[in-house]
Design a protein around this motif. Structure first.
Motif, mmCIF file in Angstrom:
data_model
loop_
_atom_site.group_PDB
_atom_site.id
_atom_site.type_symbol
_atom_site.label_atom_id
_atom_site.label_comp_id
_atom_site.label_asym_id
_atom_site.label_seq_id
_atom_site.Cartn_x
_atom_site.Cartn_y
_atom_site.Cartn_z
ATOM 1 N N ARG A 40 -0.576 48.171 -22.473
ATOM 2 C CA ARG A 40 -0.131 49.190 -23.345
ATOM 3 C C ARG A 40 0.079 48.693 -24.772
ATOM 4 N NH1 ARG A 40 5.127 52.347 -23.868
ATOM 5 N NH2 ARG A 40 6.097 50.608 -22.441
ATOM 6 N N HIS A 41 -0.127 49.432 -25.766
ATOM 7 C CA HIS A 41 -0.116 48.930 -27.234
ATOM 8 C C HIS A 41 1.305 49.644 -27.771
ATOM 9 C CE1 HIS A 41 -0.223 49.553 -31.669
ATOM 10 N NE2 HIS A 41 -0.569 48.472 -31.661
ATOM 11 N N LEU A 42 2.191 48.849 -27.939
ATOM 12 C CA LEU A 42 3.559 49.088 -28.207
ATOM 13 C C LEU A 42 3.659 49.490 -29.774
ATOM 14 C CD1 LEU A 42 5.751 46.747 -26.243
ATOM 15 C CD2 LEU A 42 5.006 48.994 -25.763
ATOM 16 N N ARG A 43 3.240 48.642 -30.809
ATOM 17 C CA ARG A 43 3.406 48.761 -32.255
ATOM 18 C C ARG A 43 2.716 47.849 -32.885
ATOM 19 N NH1 ARG A 43 7.777 46.283 -29.474
ATOM 20 N NH2 ARG A 43 8.277 44.324 -30.486
ATOM 21 N N ASP A 44 2.563 47.863 -34.386
ATOM 22 C CA ASP A 44 2.231 46.983 -35.168
ATOM 23 C C ASP A 44 3.384 46.396 -36.043
ATOM 24 O OD1 ASP A 44 -0.361 47.260 -34.249
ATOM 25 O OD2 ASP A 44 -0.852 48.772 -35.629
ATOM 26 N N GLU A 45 3.408 45.111 -36.282
ATOM 27 C CA GLU A 45 4.245 44.495 -36.952
ATOM 28 C C GLU A 45 4.079 43.094 -37.645
ATOM 29 O OE1 GLU A 45 7.584 44.278 -34.223
ATOM 30 O OE2 GLU A 45 7.120 42.081 -33.725
ATOM 31 N N ALA A 46 4.757 42.790 -38.643
ATOM 32 C CA ALA A 46 4.421 41.561 -39.286
ATOM 33 C C ALA A 46 4.763 40.272 -38.203
ATOM 34 C CB ALA A 46 5.182 41.210 -40.607
ATOM 35 N N CYS A 47 4.214 39.031 -37.970
ATOM 36 C CA CYS A 47 4.303 37.912 -37.472
ATOM 37 C C CYS A 47 3.980 36.743 -38.205
ATOM 38 C CB CYS A 47 3.651 38.028 -36.246
ATOM 39 S SG CYS A 47 1.792 38.158 -36.267
ATOM 40 N N GLY A 48 5.129 36.260 -39.101
ATOM 41 C CA GLY A 48 4.952 35.309 -40.008
ATOM 42 C C GLY A 48 4.120 35.872 -41.078
ATOM 43 N N ASP A 49 3.038 35.243 -41.727
ATOM 44 C CA ASP A 49 1.978 35.730 -42.606
ATOM 45 C C ASP A 49 1.233 36.762 -42.231
ATOM 46 O OD1 ASP A 49 3.519 34.136 -44.514
ATOM 47 O OD2 ASP A 49 2.250 32.353 -44.093
ATOM 48 N N LEU A 50 1.092 36.992 -40.980
ATOM 49 C CA LEU A 50 -0.100 37.677 -40.458
ATOM 50 C C LEU A 50 0.481 39.016 -39.878
ATOM 51 C CD1 LEU A 50 -1.609 35.204 -38.417
ATOM 52 C CD2 LEU A 50 -2.422 35.917 -40.508
ATOM 53 N N GLN A 51 -0.335 40.173 -39.705
ATOM 54 C CA GLN A 51 0.047 41.372 -39.056
ATOM 55 C C GLN A 51 -0.364 41.267 -37.569
ATOM 56 O OE1 GLN A 51 1.792 44.414 -39.959
ATOM 57 N NE2 GLN A 51 2.585 43.023 -41.715
ATOM 58 N N CYS A 52 0.576 41.587 -36.807
ATOM 59 C CA CYS A 52 0.135 41.571 -35.245
ATOM 60 C C CYS A 52 0.149 43.003 -34.571
ATOM 61 C CB CYS A 52 1.142 40.790 -34.391
ATOM 62 S SG CYS A 52 0.744 38.680 -34.734
ATOM 63 N N ALA A 53 -0.628 43.160 -33.542
ATOM 64 C CA ALA A 53 -0.429 44.026 -32.575
ATOM 65 C C ALA A 53 0.555 43.714 -31.531
ATOM 66 C CB ALA A 53 -1.831 44.426 -32.037
ATOM 67 N N VAL A 54 1.437 44.326 -30.995
ATOM 68 C CA VAL A 54 2.173 44.055 -30.066
ATOM 69 C C VAL A 54 1.923 44.900 -28.703
ATOM 70 C CG1 VAL A 54 4.761 43.652 -29.175
ATOM 71 C CG2 VAL A 54 4.192 43.607 -31.450
ATOM 72 N N LEU A 55 1.466 44.150 -27.559
ATOM 73 C CA LEU A 55 1.207 44.731 -26.342
ATOM 74 C C LEU A 55 2.017 44.414 -25.192
ATOM 75 C CD1 LEU A 55 -2.793 43.787 -26.155
ATOM 76 C CD2 LEU A 55 -1.641 45.642 -27.574
ATOM 77 N N GLU A 56 2.229 45.338 -24.448
ATOM 78 C CA GLU A 56 2.871 44.951 -23.069
ATOM 79 C C GLU A 56 2.044 45.235 -21.858
ATOM 80 O OE1 GLU A 56 6.745 46.833 -21.199
ATOM 81 O OE2 GLU A 56 4.893 48.352 -20.976
ATOM 82 N N ARG A 57 1.861 43.976 -21.308
ATOM 83 C CA ARG A 57 0.890 44.069 -20.132
ATOM 84 C C ARG A 57 2.009 43.506 -18.646
ATOM 85 N NH1 ARG A 57 -2.041 38.204 -21.730
ATOM 86 N NH2 ARG A 57 -0.757 36.919 -21.064
ATOM 87 N N ILE A 58 1.548 44.329 -17.577
ATOM 88 C CA ILE A 58 2.249 44.389 -16.623
ATOM 89 C C ILE A 58 1.189 43.563 -15.447
ATOM 90 C CG2 ILE A 58 3.481 45.413 -14.628
ATOM 91 C CD1 ILE A 58 4.092 47.602 -16.846
ATOM 92 N N PRO A 59 1.744 42.701 -14.809
ATOM 93 C CA PRO A 59 0.622 42.013 -13.853
ATOM 94 C C PRO A 59 0.652 43.038 -12.652
ATOM 95 C CG PRO A 59 2.750 40.420 -14.420
ATOM 96 C CD PRO A 59 2.742 41.723 -14.870
ATOM 97 N N LEU A 60 -0.529 42.881 -12.049
ATOM 98 C CA LEU A 60 -0.619 43.786 -10.705
ATOM 99 C C LEU A 60 -0.387 43.104 -9.521
ATOM 100 C CD1 LEU A 60 -4.137 45.332 -12.040
ATOM 101 C CD2 LEU A 60 -2.055 46.421 -12.169
ATOM 102 N N SER A 61 -0.358 41.847 -9.702
ATOM 103 C CA SER A 61 -0.041 41.023 -8.345
ATOM 104 C C SER A 61 1.452 40.878 -8.026
ATOM 105 C CB SER A 61 -0.680 39.466 -8.572
ATOM 106 O OG SER A 61 -0.293 38.828 -7.427
#
Length: 271
Positions: free
Chosen positions: A159-180
Motif C-alpha cells: 500500500r502506498h502511504l505517502r511521498d516525502e523527502a528522504c535526505g536529498d531525495l524524494q521517496c515513496a513510502v510503502l506499507e507491506r504486510i507479510p502474508l506468511s
C-alpha cells in the motif's frame, strides 16, 4: 430536392451520446488506489534489478551492543538469479576463527516458503532453518534469517502511504504486510527513492505492532550501468539498543557460478 440524411450518431439524443462517451471512457482514467500504487511501485522496483545473472561480494559485519562495544566478522556472498523463482544466496564466514567455514544458504521462492540451511563446520552437519524459526537472530546479529531472504513481491500486500523527502531525495513510502503466518513482523514501512526505486530505509514492526528495528541503506553505486548495489546496510534494534552494520565491497558480476554451487551438498565443500 434531395436532402442528405443525418449521420446515425448525430441523430441520437444528446443525453444518449453523453452516456455512450462515459461508457467507453478508458478504465485507466480511474484514480489508482493506494494498494494498486503500492503494488506497482514494488513490482517496478524489482523489475529494474532483474537480469543480473549472478554476482559475488565481500562483507564486513560489525556487531555493537548497547554499550557500544564492537565485534567484527568477515564473510563472502554469492548470489545467482533463478528464472521464474526467487534468487539463491550463499553467505560464507571467513573470520574470526570461531565462525570460519560457517555457511548459510537461502533458496528464495515467490509462491512458497523459502528454504534455508546453515552449515556448522564444528559439527560437520547441515541444519535446516524451518519457516517457524526464521525470525530468529542470524549468527548473533540484529538481522534475522527472514531479513536475509529476498523480499519477493508476491509474499506481501502493498500500500502506498505517502511521498516525502528522504535526505536529498524524494521517496515513496510503502506499507507491506507479510502474508506468511511465520513472519516475525506484522508489517514493514519501506522508503523507495522515486528516481531509481532503491530501498533507502525499512522500519520493521513486531507481531505486537511495536517498532522493533530500522534498516538504513546507504552508499549506493551502479554496476554495469544498470544495477544498484549498496555499500552500507545498518540494522538497529530499538528494543535492545544493539545494532549490526554490513559494509559491502568487491562486487563482481558475471562470474562462473552455477546452480550447483547453491545446493545442500555444496555447503559442506565451501572453503
Amino acid at each position: 430536392m434531395r436532402f442528405a440524411l443525418p449521420h446515425p450518431m448525430l441523430a441520437l439524443p444528446v443525453v444518449f451520446l453523453a452516456l455512450v462517451a462515459w461508457a467507453v471512457e478508458p478504465s485507466a482514467a480511474r484514480a489508482e488506489t493506494a494498494e494498486e500504487a503500492g503494488l506497482r511501485l514494488a513490482t517496478d522496483s524489482r523489475e529494474r534489478q532483474k537480469g543480473f545473472g549472478n554476482f559475488t561480494a565481500s562483507l564486513n559485519m560489525v556487531l555493537r551492543n548497547k554499550r557500544g562495544q564492537e565485534s567484527k566478522r568477515e564473510l563472502r556472498l554469492k548470489v545467482i538469479e533463478i528464472e521464474g523463482d526467487g534468487d539463491r544466496t550463499l553467505f560464507v564466514f571467513d573470520r574470526p576463527r570461531d565462525v570460519k567455514g560457517t555457511a548459510f544458504l537461502v533458496h528464495a521462492h515467490k509462491d512458497e516458503p523459502d528454504e534455508q540451511w546453515l552449515y556448522l563446520p564444528a559439527l560437520k552437519r547441515v541444519k535446516r532453518i524451518s519457516s517457524s524459526k526464521q525470525s530468529g537472530s542470524f549468527m548473533g546479529s540484529e538481522f534475522s534469517y527472514e531479513d536475509l531472504s529476498t523480499a519477493e513481491v508476491e509474499k506481501y500486500t502493498h500500500r502506498h502511504l505517502r511521498d516525502e523527502a528522504c535526505g536529498d531525495l524524494q521517496c515513496a513510502v510503502l506499507e507491506r504486510i507479510p502474508l506468511s503466518e511465520d513472519s516475525g513482523y506484522s508489517r514493514q514501512l519501506v522508503w523507495l527513492d522515486q528516481e531509481a526505486l532503491r530501498t533507502m530505509q525499512i522500519q520493521f514492526f513486531d507481531r505486537r505492532n511495536d517498532h522493533l528495528k530500522t534498516m538504513v541503506v546507504e552508499d549506493y553505486a551502479q554496476y554495469l550501468d544498470r544495477f544498484w548495489r549498496a555499500g552500507k546496510v545498518a540494522m538497529t534494534n530499538h528494543l535492545t539498543g544493539k545494532s549490526t552494520v554490513l559494509h559491502w565491497a568487491d562486487y563482481e558480476f558475471g562470474t562462473d557460478l552455477d546452480e550447483g554451487d547453491f545446493t545442500r551438498t555444496a555447503l559442506k565443500r565451501v572453503r
